[in-house]
Write a protein that holds these residues in place. Sequence first.
Motif, PDB file in Angstrom:
ATOM      1  N   ILE A   7      -2.045   0.537  16.614  1.00 52.21           N
ATOM      2  CA  ILE A   7      -1.470   1.395  16.037  1.00 52.21           C
ATOM      3  C   ILE A   7      -1.139   2.777  16.703  1.00 52.21           C
ATOM      4  O   ILE A   7      -2.111   3.404  17.396  1.00 52.21           O
ATOM      5  CB  ILE A   7      -2.131   2.000  14.598  1.00 52.21           C
TER       6      ILE A   7
ATOM      7  N   SER B 266       0.934   7.265  15.013  1.00 49.62           N
ATOM      8  CA  SER B 266       0.866   7.618  13.555  1.00 49.62           C
ATOM      9  C   SER B 266       0.263   9.013  13.331  1.00 49.62           C
ATOM     10  O   SER B 266       0.799   9.581  12.373  1.00 49.62           O
ATOM     11  CB  SER B 266      -0.295   6.527  12.794  1.00 49.62           C
TER      12      SER B 266
ATOM     13  N   TYR C  10       3.842  -0.541  16.146  1.00 48.99           N
ATOM     14  CA  TYR C  10       3.226  -1.523  15.891  1.00 48.99           C
ATOM     15  C   TYR C  10       3.112  -2.543  16.943  1.00 48.99           C
ATOM     16  O   TYR C  10       4.433  -2.865  17.409  1.00 48.99           O
ATOM     17  CB  TYR C  10       3.387  -2.179  14.732  1.00 48.99           C
TER      18      TYR C  10
END
Length: 544
Positions: free
Chosen positions: A430, A433, A488
């Motif tokens: 990830i 974020s 992702y």
Amino acid sequence: MNKHFLSTSIALLLCLGACAQNQTPAQNQTAVKFSASINKANAYKHLSVLASDEYEGRETGKKGAWMAADYIKNYFKSIGLKGPVQGDYFQPIGMVTYQLNQPVFTIGGQAKVYNRDFVVPASNVSLEGFTFNTKEVIFAGYGLDTEGYNDYKNIDVAGKVIVIFASGNPSQQSEAAPADRAARRKAMTAKREKIQYLANHKALAVIQIDPSLDSLNEETKLMNAGSGQLTLKSEENTARMAKMKTFPTININTATANELLKAAGTTVEALQQKISSTGQPASQVIKIALSGSAKKEEVKVRAENVLGFLEGSDPVLKKEILVITGHYDHIGLTTSGTDKVNNGADDDGSGTTGVLLIADAFTKAKAAGKGSKRSILFMTVVGEEKGLLGSEWYSEHPVFPLEHTITNLNIDMIGRVDKEHEDKPDYIYIIGSDMLSSDLNAAGINANEQYMKMNLDMKYNNRTDPNQFYYRSDHYNFAKHGIPVIFYFNGVHEDYHQPGDEVSKIKFDLLARRAQLVYYTAWNLVNRPARPVVDKNEDGTPKK
């Protein structure tokens, strides 16, 4: 086990997980219901087409990419998404390339053959081009002006055409090809410095004797012509091209050099041996007529982002847009080896497939009367491999106002496992974020805890990562406009940008799970009361 107890327990768990995102247990059960089509069988159905040899590696501006764009458009249409670009699914991109137009080089009035006898480095040609004619040239050895050795001693190069060896030095006749990246960079720097010396001293042009041209393959020919150097058409880029400082450069092979040197009664080998044995320059004037010219022309390239729009159900919230992206382009064909197709199954056929699966799940939910409150733009972009060009174009020419875009969820490589996770493959990296929004970061983590419980690896989730992954995929063109993002990514592998990145190596169960994670994160974002709060600046400092 008691079924009533089990169902009550599940409902309680869903409620606890939903509190942070204001989701009811019913909403969560609905999300799970419509996630069913995000499965490995459907993933294989799409990816086996997009990453097939027939699509020729989906290079931007080439047939394979156009085929992929048509496939995605037809699929978006078939599941009921709307075309938001004046009723169409394609957002045409103003993309161009600059190619050489009929370069010319003559010796003694005899025209030489381009891409056989000579090449013209496209980067050394401006839009206006160059032309020169001369009745004599100066041979200046290796083009060096160093302590103890000076090819230019007592020579005024101003207004003259200079002939030099492209590489090598006085102590050896030739240089071996640089073995590693650092050595190649050093060699390229040395070549640029030699040309810059001549430009600074107002030479007319340089002819470089380059033995590497004695055998030209198709890939090298295309590179020399400037093919594949794509850019976005804009006033800024056009002005930059017009201001480019270039210096007329023509590279010739050994046979052509010997034809030129024949006028002085010598050869390439003889001059190299003379300089090597004496340690002294062999610079001299050669009486021979030479001419050269080259010009660049702008060539429009067909390229398009593919957009599918799902309007939200809430009268107020539907003006807010969640954008889900993946790039459908790859790097195309190679001229070496037996397998010439860079299929790009993982990069980024897997991400594109993920976008299609998620789109199907949300359209099924809407068809059943369970549509998302906010609107969703499913967008597969082109030109990522050429410098994030498709997403840059959208960010500068948005179909929906960027101020209404709440988040970008970007999927780029979700079908493989990197070496660090071979023993525990249920993971996903990830990235980004928490760069702009602590709220979005919490939403992504919460969605994982509610539904998937995968390992969210944050190793690359920083701006100082040496790989610079935060800046290397399409989410960044949203982040730079202050839109929070999640990228992702499964990490790189031994087949990255190689023909070995094929469908047979994709872990379809993992691809589906990772796509489900994006789907659940999206579900929460489009149904929660408030959009993610942007509480950080681009540099990571808190907003005041």
